[in-house]
Design an enzyme around this catalytic site. Structure first.
Site, PDB file in Angstrom:
ATOM      1  N   HIS A  96       0.843  -1.195   0.000  1.00  0.00           N
ATOM      2  CA  HIS A  96       0.000   0.000   0.000  1.00  0.00           C
ATOM      3  C   HIS A  96       0.879   1.247   0.000  1.00  0.00           C
ATOM      4  CE1 HIS A  96       0.568  -0.573   4.472  1.00  0.00           C
ATOM      5  NE2 HIS A  96       0.824   0.713   4.374  1.00  0.00           N
TER       6      HIS A  96
HETATM    7  P1  TYD Z   1      -2.219  -4.121   7.676  1.00  0.00           P
HETATM    8  O1  TYD Z   1      -2.591  -2.759   7.165  1.00  0.00           O
HETATM    9  O2  TYD Z   1      -2.728  -5.297   6.945  1.00  0.00           O
HETATM   10  O3  TYD Z   1      -0.630  -4.212   7.763  1.00  0.00           O
HETATM   11  P2  TYD Z   1       0.440  -4.087   6.578  1.00  0.00           P
HETATM   12  O4  TYD Z   1      -0.233  -3.419   5.423  1.00  0.00           O
HETATM   13  O5  TYD Z   1       1.510  -3.222   7.162  1.00  0.00           O
HETATM   14  O6  TYD Z   1       0.945  -5.425   6.252  1.00  0.00           O
HETATM   15  O7  TYD Z   1      -2.644  -4.192   9.204  1.00  0.00           O
HETATM   16  C1  TYD Z   1      -2.932  -5.396   9.871  1.00  0.00           C
HETATM   17  C2  TYD Z   1      -4.083  -5.164  10.840  1.00  0.00           C
HETATM   18  O8  TYD Z   1      -3.719  -4.246  11.862  1.00  0.00           O
HETATM   19  C3  TYD Z   1      -5.308  -4.603  10.167  1.00  0.00           C
HETATM   20  O9  TYD Z   1      -6.430  -5.271  10.712  1.00  0.00           O
HETATM   21  C4  TYD Z   1      -5.346  -3.159  10.588  1.00  0.00           C
HETATM   22  C5  TYD Z   1      -4.629  -3.165  11.921  1.00  0.00           C
HETATM   23  N1  TYD Z   1      -3.885  -1.951  12.194  1.00  0.00           N
HETATM   24  C6  TYD Z   1      -4.316  -1.098  13.188  1.00  0.00           C
HETATM   25  O10 TYD Z   1      -5.347  -1.326  13.847  1.00  0.00           O
HETATM   26  N2  TYD Z   1      -3.582   0.022  13.450  1.00  0.00           N
HETATM   27  C7  TYD Z   1      -2.466   0.321  12.762  1.00  0.00           C
HETATM   28  O11 TYD Z   1      -1.820   1.359  13.051  1.00  0.00           O
HETATM   29  C8  TYD Z   1      -2.027  -0.564  11.720  1.00  0.00           C
HETATM   30  C9  TYD Z   1      -0.785  -0.265  10.915  1.00  0.00           C
HETATM   31  C10 TYD Z   1      -2.768  -1.686  11.476  1.00  0.00           C
END
Ligand code: TYD
Length: 140
Positions: A49
């Site tokens: 992303h």
């Molecule tokens: P995700 O966005 O999938 O992580 P990445 O893109 O970095 O691999 O996030 C995983 C989960 O954590 C998703 O359910 C959203 C949650 N999350 C939060 O609640 N707060 C945050 O600051 C972040 C980064 C993720």
């Protein structure tokens, strides 16, 4: 594309090392959120992303991993393997994290709270976003 990596000051002595990070001093923005990833499975690649308006510093405080940065025109791979190094990731930058060692802890300092609406999760939308931003700049 310029990769901005910070080498934080290490306060080392015979007891070991300590790194302190202060907003607007060591970190170029107000830190509104900290999150970290650990126990990452073998072969996992995550991220995929970009953000419309978010600055981040990525620090692999234990173990190692690799970060792919992509500004829509150029890609760079940055290994993170030192707890005193931080990688600056600007807005409008596609990122993927991979090659996590089993003991890796990847900590992220972010300039804003978690806002789902700030995410660009489709690569095609990201390329479109960058293109629009550039044509906006050209018009100014
Ligand atoms: P995700 O966005 O999938 O992580 P990445 O893109 O970095 O691999 O996030 C995983 C989960 O954590 C998703 O359910 C959203 C949650 N999350 C939060 O609640 N707060 C945050 O600051 C972040 C980064 C993720």
């Amino acid at each position: 594309m310029q990769v901005i990596k910070y080498a934080f000051q290490q306060h080392g002595d015979e007891r070991g090392q300590l790194v302190a990070l202060e907003e607007f001093k060591d970190i170029p923005f107000e830190i509104k959120r900290v999150y970290y990833m650990y126990d990452t499975g073998q072969g996992v690649r995550r991220g995929f992303h970009a953000h419309k308006s978010l600055e981040q510093i990525l620090i692999c405080i234990h173990g190692s991993c690799k970060i792919l940065l992509d500004n829509g025109g150029e890609k760079k791979i940055v290994p993170l393997e030192c707890p005193y190094e931080g990688l600056y990731v600007s807005n409008a930058m596609w990122r993927e994290m991979y090659d996590f060692s089993p003991d890796a802890v990847l900590m992220v300092l972010a300039s804003d709270y978690y806002k789902e609406e700030d995410y660009i999760r489709s690569y095609d939308d990201f390329l479109e976003y960058v293109k629009n931003q550039e044509s906006g700049k050209a018009e100014k």
